[in-house]
Motif scaffolding. Structure first.
Motif, mmCIF file in Angstrom:
data_model
loop_
_atom_site.group_PDB
_atom_site.id
_atom_site.type_symbol
_atom_site.label_atom_id
_atom_site.label_comp_id
_atom_site.label_asym_id
_atom_site.label_seq_id
_atom_site.Cartn_x
_atom_site.Cartn_y
_atom_site.Cartn_z
ATOM 1 N N SER A 4 0.815 -1.224 0.000
ATOM 2 C CA SER A 4 0.000 0.000 0.000
ATOM 3 C C SER A 4 0.846 1.270 0.000
ATOM 4 C CB SER A 4 -0.914 0.017 1.231
ATOM 5 O OG SER A 4 -1.930 -0.941 1.116
ATOM 6 N N SER A 5 0.241 2.312 -0.567
ATOM 7 C CA SER A 5 0.849 3.635 -0.569
ATOM 8 C C SER A 5 -0.097 4.627 0.096
ATOM 9 C CB SER A 5 1.127 4.112 -1.999
ATOM 10 O OG SER A 5 1.993 3.229 -2.674
ATOM 11 N N ALA A 6 0.477 5.712 0.598
ATOM 12 C CA ALA A 6 -0.306 6.802 1.180
ATOM 13 C C ALA A 6 0.008 8.080 0.420
ATOM 14 C CB ALA A 6 0.016 6.975 2.657
ATOM 15 N N LEU A 7 -1.029 8.770 -0.018
ATOM 16 C CA LEU A 7 -0.866 10.071 -0.664
ATOM 17 C C LEU A 7 -1.232 11.145 0.347
ATOM 18 C CD1 LEU A 7 -1.697 11.175 -4.212
ATOM 19 C CD2 LEU A 7 -2.728 12.451 -2.330
ATOM 20 N N VAL A 8 -0.316 12.075 0.577
ATOM 21 C CA VAL A 8 -0.522 13.122 1.591
ATOM 22 C C VAL A 8 -0.371 14.484 0.935
ATOM 23 C CG1 VAL A 8 0.203 14.036 3.820
ATOM 24 C CG2 VAL A 8 0.438 11.586 3.355
ATOM 25 N N THR A 9 -1.475 15.234 0.826
ATOM 26 C CA THR A 9 -1.353 16.604 0.335
ATOM 27 C C THR A 9 -0.889 17.489 1.482
ATOM 28 O OG1 THR A 9 -3.622 17.328 0.831
ATOM 29 C CG2 THR A 9 -3.262 16.174 -1.265
ATOM 30 N N GLY A 10 -0.115 18.507 1.147
ATOM 31 C CA GLY A 10 0.487 19.327 2.199
ATOM 32 C C GLY A 10 1.489 18.537 3.004
ATOM 33 N N GLY A 11 2.142 17.590 2.350
ATOM 34 C CA GLY A 11 3.004 16.644 3.064
ATOM 35 C C GLY A 11 4.413 17.106 3.333
ATOM 36 N N SER A 12 4.728 18.369 3.011
ATOM 37 C CA SER A 12 6.111 18.815 3.178
ATOM 38 C C SER A 12 6.403 19.377 4.553
ATOM 39 C CB SER A 12 6.453 19.872 2.118
ATOM 40 O OG SER A 12 5.660 21.039 2.319
ATOM 41 N N SER A 13 5.363 19.729 5.311
ATOM 42 C CA SER A 13 5.605 20.338 6.621
ATOM 43 C C SER A 13 4.392 20.166 7.507
ATOM 44 C CB SER A 13 5.919 21.837 6.471
ATOM 45 O OG SER A 13 4.811 22.528 5.917
ATOM 46 N N GLY A 14 4.557 20.499 8.784
ATOM 47 C CA GLY A 14 3.444 20.530 9.713
ATOM 48 C C GLY A 14 2.747 19.200 9.911
ATOM 49 N N ILE A 15 1.427 19.240 10.021
ATOM 50 C CA ILE A 15 0.637 18.041 10.270
ATOM 51 C C ILE A 15 0.780 17.054 9.118
ATOM 52 C CG2 ILE A 15 -1.720 17.169 10.580
ATOM 53 C CD1 ILE A 15 -2.366 19.806 12.025
ATOM 54 N N GLY A 16 0.803 17.563 7.891
ATOM 55 C CA GLY A 16 0.967 16.679 6.735
ATOM 56 C C GLY A 16 2.266 15.901 6.787
ATOM 57 N N ALA A 17 3.357 16.561 7.156
ATOM 58 C CA ALA A 17 4.646 15.870 7.265
ATOM 59 C C ALA A 17 4.622 14.810 8.352
ATOM 60 C CB ALA A 17 5.758 16.886 7.536
ATOM 61 N N GLU A 18 3.916 15.084 9.457
ATOM 62 C CA GLU A 18 3.814 14.095 10.531
ATOM 63 C C GLU A 18 3.001 12.878 10.084
ATOM 64 O OE1 GLU A 18 5.359 13.766 13.288
ATOM 65 O OE2 GLU A 18 6.400 15.681 13.139
ATOM 66 N N PHE A 19 1.924 13.101 9.324
ATOM 67 C CA PHE A 19 1.190 11.964 8.779
ATOM 68 C C PHE A 19 2.087 11.158 7.841
ATOM 69 C CE2 PHE A 19 -2.983 13.878 9.972
ATOM 70 C CZ PHE A 19 -3.558 12.730 10.510
ATOM 71 N N ALA A 20 2.866 11.843 7.013
ATOM 72 C CA ALA A 20 3.771 11.146 6.104
ATOM 73 C C ALA A 20 4.764 10.279 6.880
ATOM 74 C CB ALA A 20 4.505 12.157 5.229
ATOM 75 N N ARG A 21 5.336 10.840 7.933
ATOM 76 C CA ARG A 21 6.294 10.071 8.738
ATOM 77 C C ARG A 21 5.615 8.875 9.402
ATOM 78 N NH1 ARG A 21 9.064 15.167 9.238
ATOM 79 N NH2 ARG A 21 7.613 16.009 10.782
ATOM 80 N N TYR A 22 4.386 9.065 9.877
ATOM 81 C CA TYR A 22 3.685 7.955 10.511
ATOM 82 C C TYR A 22 3.484 6.806 9.526
ATOM 83 C CZ TYR A 22 -0.006 4.975 12.206
ATOM 84 O OH TYR A 22 -0.717 3.871 12.559
ATOM 85 N N PHE A 23 2.977 7.105 8.344
ATOM 86 C CA PHE A 23 2.702 6.029 7.393
ATOM 87 C C PHE A 23 3.983 5.385 6.880
ATOM 88 C CE2 PHE A 23 -1.452 8.246 7.135
ATOM 89 C CZ PHE A 23 -2.224 7.169 7.556
ATOM 90 N N GLU A 24 5.054 6.159 6.786
ATOM 91 C CA GLU A 24 6.348 5.548 6.473
ATOM 92 C C GLU A 24 6.773 4.592 7.581
ATOM 93 O OE1 GLU A 24 8.620 8.891 3.723
ATOM 94 O OE2 GLU A 24 8.767 9.013 5.907
#
Length: 254
Positions: free
Chosen positions: A13-33
């Motif tokens: 599976s993959s996760a697509l995160v808009t606004g993923g470069s900073s803030g809450i979006g970046a934290e979601f990206a790190r979590y799914f990684e």
């Protein structure tokens, strides 16, 4: 944070995160990684730490993300986190700035979640996370209205997908320690620390909410209490409460 493989994830599976470069979006990206997913961070500039460049205030930018969601069958998670605000309110704002904010905060999530939900429903799995705000529960202004829309939209989508294995959750955080206010030109001063929460807490509580089957998550007990109190208060004292919270956070208006 630890997580067993839930039903809304498939193999690879993959996760697509808009606004993923900073803030809450970046934290979601790190979590799914951290749980082994390939993460596609969407941002508006190639200078940001992103995997996919798209300006979600433009039709072409949104369409490029929609094409990606349609083509990539591994995208089992979509986090609609990209958002913006303004440092003035109507009628002192420029109309084009208001329309640009609504394009990012409302139209882009609607289109992306619409396509993602249809794809996930067909596959029988998936998770959609939208990012609202307590502003959408107690404040005024067009920014607050856009976040109120996200909350109502997400709840409706969750109900529509309830018979399936696709899950939808909206997280509505209060003041969160990110660079969001700086980016939109809203000045803050150091006053009290209690209104501020960490983006990692927002993500952790969101994912616990997903595990519990919640469709709306308000991170931290203090904000859950404050939003309930604001709901019970008449309009004038509710406005005083919200302004007190903002002043405590060092923000003069919300």
């Amino acid at each position: 944070m630890t997580c067993q493989t839930p039903r809304w994830l498939g193999a690879g599976s993959s996760a697509l995160v808009t606004g993923g470069s900073s803030g809450i979006g970046a934290e979601f990206a790190r979590y799914f990684e951290s749980i082994g997913l390939r993460v596609i961070r969407v941002g508006r500039s190639p200078k940001q730490d992103v995997d996919f460049v798209a300006d979600l205030s433009t039709g072409s930018g949104v369409e490029s993300v929609l094409d990606l969601v349609r083509r990539d069958d591994t995208i089992d998670v979509v986090v609609a986190c990209a958002g913006t605000s303004l440092n003035e309110v109507v009628p002192d704002t420029a109309l084009e700035d208001e329309l640009r904010m609504l394009a990012v905060n409302v139209q882009a999530p609607l289109e992306i979640c619409h396509v993602a939900a249809a794809m996930m429903k067909r596959r029988g799995r998936g998770l959609i996370v939208t990012v609202g705000s307590t502003a959408g529960l107690w404040s005024t202004s067009t920014y607050a209205a856009s976040k109120s829309w996200i909350i109502a939209f997400s709840r409706g989508l969750a109900v529509a997908l309830k018979p399936t294995s696709v899950r939808v959750v909206c997280v509505a955080p209060g003041f969160t320690r990110t660079d969001f206010l700086d980016k939109v030109g809203i000045c803050t001063s150091t006053r009290s620390t209690w209104p501020w929460i960490d983006a990692r807490v927002v993500v952790a509580e969101t994912m616990r909410g997903v595990a519990r089957g919640q469709t709306l998550v308000i991170p931290t007990a203090r904000y859950r209490l404050l939003t309930r109190l604001a709901y019970l208060l008449p309009e004038v004292p509710r406005g005083h409460l919200v302004q007190w919270i903002a002043r405590s956070a060092g923000v003069e208006s919300v």
